[in-house]
Design a protein around this motif. Structure first.
Motif, PDB file in Angstrom:
ATOM      1  N   GLN A  93       0.834  -1.205   0.000  1.00  0.00           N
ATOM      2  CA  GLN A  93       0.000   0.000   0.000  1.00  0.00           C
ATOM      3  C   GLN A  93       0.870   1.256   0.000  1.00  0.00           C
ATOM      4  O   GLN A  93       0.603   2.221  -0.733  1.00  0.00           O
ATOM      5  N   LEU A  94       1.922   1.244   0.798  1.00  0.00           N
ATOM      6  CA  LEU A  94       2.837   2.393   0.852  1.00  0.00           C
ATOM      7  C   LEU A  94       3.519   2.617  -0.494  1.00  0.00           C
ATOM      8  O   LEU A  94       3.728   3.766  -0.918  1.00  0.00           O
ATOM      9  N   MET A  95       3.862   1.536  -1.171  1.00  0.00           N
ATOM     10  CA  MET A  95       4.505   1.653  -2.481  1.00  0.00           C
ATOM     11  C   MET A  95       3.544   2.223  -3.520  1.00  0.00           C
ATOM     12  O   MET A  95       3.945   2.955  -4.422  1.00  0.00           O
ATOM     13  N   ARG A  96       2.272   1.880  -3.377  1.00  0.00           N
ATOM     14  CA  ARG A  96       1.272   2.378  -4.338  1.00  0.00           C
ATOM     15  C   ARG A  96       0.914   3.841  -4.095  1.00  0.00           C
ATOM     16  O   ARG A  96       0.793   4.626  -5.024  1.00  0.00           O
ATOM     17  N   GLU A  97       0.762   4.209  -2.823  1.00  0.00           N
ATOM     18  CA  GLU A  97       0.151   5.499  -2.497  1.00  0.00           C
ATOM     19  C   GLU A  97       1.146   6.619  -2.190  1.00  0.00           C
ATOM     20  O   GLU A  97       0.795   7.796  -2.259  1.00  0.00           O
TER      21      GLU A  97
END
Length: 321
Positions: free
Chosen positions: A255-259
């Motif tokens: 999620q951190l990599m996406r957002e």
């Protein structure tokens, strides 16, 4: 025997001349601009060190070292184009200052200039040197392509990443040492060991680099840490964390990599630490460093001749910046 620092100064004085003709200035000036920045000169100096381990440094080693440095700078110019990097070492990159088309041609002509330097090497060594140089040049391109491929891939294995780093970074360090050793009259066995020393040292160096980018002291490291995290680079640390994380940690990482939230770096670092990735990275670095030093130990020359490379390994790997 010379120290690494002495040879850096020696090669810098030798290399610090104009490498291109004056005209057309639109082609050759960008090359002189890029080379004028200097740099660490690690690769060409490793060539000189590879020579001096077995015999006094010969003129051919300077031709070889020049070819290596020109080739390395050619790769940097093209890397900057691919990465769309506006700056390198705080200076405008060639494609930013002169345009991408000129930058491509500048890199191309720099590679050709590297072969001009190789052509000056004594005929008795040239076939073997050319074979190793060409093999290495192709491998560096293969490593760069794998790095590009990895950006689009969801899952990259640690073994695949190590192969990419070996090709992109380590083989040139290894070949720099081996070509110097060839010119110093080293045996086949000694050439194999010095190549493996350079290759494994290069992998250990990259593990250390990944570690410092995440966990280093920004004041000592010279730049803000967490750059690889912000860019979602698939480093040793990220791959290991994804492998070791539990379901919740893995979901948060993805999620951190996406957002890309504002607090991304500290949150990713917290997951890295929770997964023991920082300690694991130091163990992995030591593993490759010890393999490198074992190959150095197996080289059949007096111990005093190995001292400069032992000191170089300590400088590259045990640094905290």
């Amino acid at each position: 025997m010379h120290t690494f620092k002495e040879l850096v100064e020696d090669f810098g004085a030798y290399f610090g001349k104009k490498h291109f003709p004056a005209s057309p200035a639109t082609l050759y000036e960008p090359g002189e601009y890029f080379l004028s920045w200097g740099g660490k000169r690690i690769r060409p100096v490793m060539c000189l060190m590879g020579n001096e381990m077995f015999a006094p440094i010969v003129a051919d080693a300077y031709h070889m070292a020049t070819a290596i440095e020109l080739f390395h700078n050619f790769t940097l110019i093209h890397d900057d184009i691919m990465d769309e990097a506006p700056l390198r070492r705080g200076m405008e990159t060639v494609h930013t200052k002169y345009g991408p088309n000129t930058a491509l041609l500048t890199g191309d002509v720099m590679m050709i200039q590297a072969y001009e330097s190789l052509a000056k090497i004594s005929a008795q060594y040239l076939p073997r040197i050319l074979t190793l140089f060409n093999k290495t040049a192709k491998e560096v391109c293969e490593g760069q392509q794998l790095d590009i491929d990895f950006e689009k891939m969801e899952d990259v294995s640690l073994d695949a990443y190590i192969e990419m780093i070996t090709l992109k970074t380590s083989v040139l360090l290894a070949a720099s040492l081996e070509t110097g050793a060839v010119l110093g009259g080293a045996s086949e066995g000694n050439c194999r060991h010095i190549y493996e020393f350079g290759k494994n040292l290069g992998i250990a160096f990259q593990v250390q680099d990944d570690y410092l980018d995440a966990f280093g002291d920004p004041e000592k490291f010279g730049k803000e840490t967490g750059g690889d995290i912000r860019q979602n680079k698939k480093t040793f640390l990220l791959l290991q964390a994804l492998q070791q994380a539990d379901a919740a940690q893995k979901q948060e990482l993805q999620q951190l990599m996406r957002e890309n939230p504002a607090d991304k770096v500290p949150r990713v670092l917290a997951i890295f630490r929770a997964c023991g990735t920082d300690a694991w990275a130091n163990e992995l670095k030591e593993k490759y460093l010890n393999t490198a030093l074992k190959h150095l130990d197996d080289i059949a020359v007096m111990a005093v001749r190995k001292k400069p490379l032992e000191e170089l390994a300590a400088f590259l790997i045990q640094r905290d910046y």
